[in-house]
Design a protein around this motif. Structure first.
Motif, PDB file in Angstrom:
ATOM      1  N   THR A   1       0.842  -1.197   0.000  1.00 33.87           N
ATOM      2  CA  THR A   1       0.000   0.000   0.000  1.00 33.87           C
ATOM      3  C   THR A   1       0.873   1.241   0.000  1.00 33.87           C
ATOM      4  OG1 THR A   1      -1.701  -1.184   1.251  1.00 33.87           O
ATOM      5  CG2 THR A   1      -1.828   1.225   1.224  1.00 33.87           C
ATOM      6  N   ALA A   2       0.603   2.166  -0.914  1.00 35.07           N
ATOM      7  CA  ALA A   2       1.396   3.391  -1.020  1.00 35.07           C
ATOM      8  C   ALA A   2       1.087   4.325   0.146  1.00 35.07           C
ATOM      9  CB  ALA A   2       1.118   4.089  -2.346  1.00 35.07           C
ATOM     10  N   GLY A   3       2.111   4.976   0.653  1.00 34.09           N
ATOM     11  CA  GLY A   3       1.942   5.940   1.729  1.00 34.09           C
ATOM     12  C   GLY A   3       3.123   6.884   1.786  1.00 34.09           C
ATOM     13  N   SER A   4       3.140   7.732   2.791  1.00 34.55           N
ATOM     14  CA  SER A   4       4.270   8.626   3.021  1.00 34.55           C
ATOM     15  C   SER A   4       4.773   8.424   4.440  1.00 34.55           C
ATOM     16  CB  SER A   4       3.873  10.091   2.805  1.00 34.55           C
ATOM     17  OG  SER A   4       2.886  10.478   3.751  1.00 34.55           O
ATOM     18  N   ALA A   5       6.057   8.707   4.649  1.00 35.86           N
ATOM     19  CA  ALA A   5       6.665   8.510   5.967  1.00 35.86           C
ATOM     20  C   ALA A   5       7.500   9.730   6.319  1.00 35.86           C
ATOM     21  CB  ALA A   5       7.529   7.249   5.980  1.00 35.86           C
ATOM     22  N   THR A   6       7.222  10.316   7.464  1.00 35.03           N
ATOM     23  CA  THR A   6       8.029  11.420   7.979  1.00 35.03           C
ATOM     24  C   THR A   6       9.143  10.844   8.839  1.00 35.03           C
ATOM     25  OG1 THR A   6       6.098  12.885   8.024  1.00 35.03           O
ATOM     26  CG2 THR A   6       8.017  13.560   9.312  1.00 35.03           C
ATOM     27  N   ILE A   7      10.375  11.201   8.527  1.00 30.23           N
ATOM     28  CA  ILE A   7      11.520  10.698   9.294  1.00 30.23           C
ATOM     29  C   ILE A   7      11.572  11.433  10.628  1.00 30.23           C
ATOM     30  CG2 ILE A   7      14.009  10.311   9.305  1.00 30.23           C
ATOM     31  CD1 ILE A   7      12.604   8.847   7.051  1.00 30.23           C
ATOM     32  N   LEU A   8      11.465  10.685  11.723  1.00 30.75           N
ATOM     33  CA  LEU A   8      11.534  11.263  13.062  1.00 30.75           C
ATOM     34  C   LEU A   8      12.939  11.139  13.651  1.00 30.75           C
ATOM     35  CD1 LEU A   8       8.201   9.882  14.556  1.00 30.75           C
ATOM     36  CD2 LEU A   8       8.585  12.022  13.316  1.00 30.75           C
ATOM     37  N   GLY A   9      13.660  10.122  13.236  1.00 31.55           N
ATOM     38  CA  GLY A   9      15.017   9.907  13.720  1.00 31.55           C
ATOM     39  C   GLY A   9      15.669   8.819  12.898  1.00 31.55           C
ATOM     40  N   MET A  10      16.996   8.784  12.898  1.00 32.06           N
ATOM     41  CA  MET A  10      17.711   7.747  12.162  1.00 32.06           C
ATOM     42  C   MET A  10      19.083   7.550  12.773  1.00 32.06           C
ATOM     43  SD  MET A  10      20.283   9.285  10.156  1.00 32.06           S
ATOM     44  CE  MET A  10      20.369   8.430   8.604  1.00 32.06           C
ATOM     45  N   ARG A  11      19.617   6.334  12.625  1.00 32.20           N
ATOM     46  CA  ARG A  11      20.959   6.023  13.084  1.00 32.20           C
ATOM     47  C   ARG A  11      21.504   4.887  12.225  1.00 32.20           C
ATOM     48  NH1 ARG A  11      20.793   1.210  15.775  1.00 32.20           N
ATOM     49  NH2 ARG A  11      18.809   0.608  16.742  1.00 32.20           N
ATOM     50  N   LYS A  12      22.811   4.776  12.173  1.00 31.57           N
ATOM     51  CA  LYS A  12      23.435   3.688  11.434  1.00 31.57           C
ATOM     52  C   LYS A  12      23.245   2.397  12.216  1.00 31.57           C
ATOM     53  CE  LYS A  12      27.071   4.613   9.115  1.00 31.57           C
ATOM     54  NZ  LYS A  12      28.474   4.923   8.680  1.00 31.57           N
ATOM     55  N   SER A  13      22.898   1.334  11.507  1.00 32.14           N
ATOM     56  CA  SER A  13      22.631   0.052  12.152  1.00 32.14           C
ATOM     57  C   SER A  13      23.913  -0.752  12.275  1.00 32.14           C
ATOM     58  CB  SER A  13      21.598  -0.744  11.345  1.00 32.14           C
ATOM     59  OG  SER A  13      21.467  -2.047  11.870  1.00 32.14           O
ATOM     60  N   SER A  14      24.030  -1.481  13.388  1.00 36.83           N
ATOM     61  CA  SER A  14      25.182  -2.363  13.583  1.00 36.83           C
ATOM     62  C   SER A  14      24.935  -3.745  13.009  1.00 36.83           C
ATOM     63  CB  SER A  14      25.492  -2.497  15.081  1.00 36.83           C
ATOM     64  OG  SER A  14      24.366  -3.002  15.777  1.00 36.83           O
ATOM     65  N   ALA A  15      23.698  -4.017  12.576  1.00 40.39           N
ATOM     66  CA  ALA A  15      23.374  -5.334  12.016  1.00 40.39           C
ATOM     67  C   ALA A  15      23.896  -5.438  10.595  1.00 40.39           C
ATOM     68  CB  ALA A  15      21.860  -5.547  12.036  1.00 40.39           C
TER      69      ALA A  15
ATOM     70  N   GLN B   1       1.880   7.651   7.127  1.00 35.65           N
ATOM     71  CA  GLN B   1       0.548   8.140   6.807  1.00 35.65           C
ATOM     72  C   GLN B   1       0.056   7.424   5.553  1.00 35.65           C
ATOM     73  OE1 GLN B   1      -1.630  10.804   8.364  1.00 35.65           O
ATOM     74  NE2 GLN B   1      -2.859   9.354   7.176  1.00 35.65           N
ATOM     75  N   ILE B   2      -1.080   6.743   5.671  1.00 37.02           N
ATOM     76  CA  ILE B   2      -1.735   6.082   4.550  1.00 37.02           C
ATOM     77  C   ILE B   2      -3.125   6.686   4.414  1.00 37.02           C
ATOM     78  CG2 ILE B   2      -2.595   3.872   3.667  1.00 37.02           C
ATOM     79  CD1 ILE B   2      -0.424   2.500   5.318  1.00 37.02           C
ATOM     80  N   ASP B   3      -3.566   6.881   3.199  1.00 36.15           N
ATOM     81  CA  ASP B   3      -4.879   7.489   2.950  1.00 36.15           C
ATOM     82  C   ASP B   3      -5.973   6.750   3.706  1.00 36.15           C
ATOM     83  OD1 ASP B   3      -3.785   9.376   1.317  1.00 36.15           O
ATOM     84  OD2 ASP B   3      -4.309   8.379  -0.565  1.00 36.15           O
ATOM     85  N   GLU B   4      -6.832   7.543   4.355  1.00 37.34           N
ATOM     86  CA  GLU B   4      -8.013   7.045   5.061  1.00 37.34           C
ATOM     87  C   GLU B   4      -7.669   6.186   6.275  1.00 37.34           C
ATOM     88  OE1 GLU B   4     -10.566   5.142   2.266  1.00 37.34           O
ATOM     89  OE2 GLU B   4     -10.918   6.958   1.092  1.00 37.34           O
ATOM     90  N   GLU B   5      -6.440   6.312   6.785  1.00 35.54           N
ATOM     91  CA  GLU B   5      -6.060   5.615   8.010  1.00 35.54           C
ATOM     92  C   GLU B   5      -5.366   6.591   8.961  1.00 35.54           C
ATOM     93  OE1 GLU B   5      -3.930   1.991   7.668  1.00 35.54           O
ATOM     94  OE2 GLU B   5      -5.122   1.236   5.972  1.00 35.54           O
ATOM     95  N   LEU B   6      -5.410   6.276  10.248  1.00 35.75           N
ATOM     96  CA  LEU B   6      -4.733   7.124  11.217  1.00 35.75           C
ATOM     97  C   LEU B   6      -3.220   6.944  11.096  1.00 35.75           C
ATOM     98  CD1 LEU B   6      -6.942   6.507  14.394  1.00 35.75           C
ATOM     99  CD2 LEU B   6      -6.898   8.562  12.950  1.00 35.75           C
ATOM    100  N   PRO B   7      -2.453   8.017  11.235  1.00 37.28           N
ATOM    101  CA  PRO B   7      -0.994   7.879  11.186  1.00 37.28           C
ATOM    102  C   PRO B   7      -0.483   7.071  12.374  1.00 37.28           C
ATOM    103  CG  PRO B   7      -1.598  10.099  11.874  1.00 37.28           C
ATOM    104  CD  PRO B   7      -2.870   9.414  11.475  1.00 37.28           C
TER     105      PRO B   7
END
Length: 244
Positions: free
Chosen positions: A52-66, A95-101
């Motif tokens: 399902t297509a949607g949009s994502a707001t980046i709240l935080g990010m870090r480099k993964s050790s995995a 955020q997806i259309d017609e759904e709560l974020p």
């Protein structure tokens, strides 16, 4: 009759210590929404086709050790990550259309060039598994797919309004105190060419020098294109601080 003393193989635990043990466990951070490993290339390709297509707001990010999956690998439309590029963990608001974020975390490998567009407060495209909303792929949208206008363009070409701060909430859990914190801002906007005020919610980095401006009731200068829920709104921090 004398009673034999029973020695326990572990120290006795009173109610107070037991209770404090529960509290300690309760305070441990929960790694909600973060899977043990990144999705395989085949799983990602399937999501990009059927998700399902949607949009994502980046709240935080870090480099993964995995460790990352070996190529072949498909992260999204356009150029693909190269072998050896590290994976990152992104905390996002989806955020997806017609759904709560909702908020979740996702681990995936991205090209170093794309990281410039996947910083806190940036909005990217995503494809979500309809049966498991924590299973998703992030990618940089094409020009025709982008749903949001860049902050720089809004500030350069947008109309002006006065914004009253209704609430300000930190959203970047890994904030270290060195970079600009990312806040969720609830604002009420007043524009001279709009008959009624309206309310918006933004997720944007706030300059350290401007933290005093986001207290309840403070006023900010903002730019906008149209009356919406915040999609076309950006705070002009330089003007709000009086630097312009």
């Amino acid at each position: 009759m004398a009673h034999a003393t029973v020695r326990l193989p572990f120290p006795a635990m009173g109610m107070a210590s037991a209770d404090s043990g529960w509290r300690i466990r309760a305070r441990r951070p929960r790694n909600f929404g973060l899977r043990a490993g990144a999705l395989s290339g085949a799983a990602r390709r399937e999501l990009l086709i059927r998700g399902t297509a949607g949009s994502a707001t980046i709240l935080g990010m870090r480099k993964s050790s995995a460790p990352s999956f070996a190529l072949p690998f498909v992260a999204g439309p356009g150029p693909q990550p190269r072998r050896g590029e590290p994976s990152h963990v992104f905390w996002v608001r989806v955020q997806i259309d017609e759904e709560l974020p909702y908020e979740t975390r996702v681990r995936q490998r991205v090209r170093e060039e794309d990281l410039e567009w996947m910083q806190p407060a940036d909005v990217v495209a995503c494809r979500v598994d309809p049966g498991d909303r924590d299973r998703l792929v992030l990618y940089i949208p094409d020009a025709d797919e982008a749903a949001r206008v860049s902050i720089a363009k809004i500030l350069a070409d947008g109309r002006r309004a006065d914004a009253t701060v209704l609430a300000a909430t930190p959203v970047a859990a890994d904030y270290s105190g060195r970079d600009d914190p990312v806040l969720r801002l609830d604002l009420e906007l007043h524009a001279w060419d709009e008959a009624l005020p309206w309310r918006v919610r933004l997720i944007q980095p706030v300059p350290l020098a401007a933290l005093g401006l986001v207290d309840l009731g403070q006023h900010l200068e903002v730019a906008f294109f149209t009356v919406d829920h915040g999609e076309s709104v950006a705070v002009d921090w330089a003007a709000s601080l009086g630097d312009e």
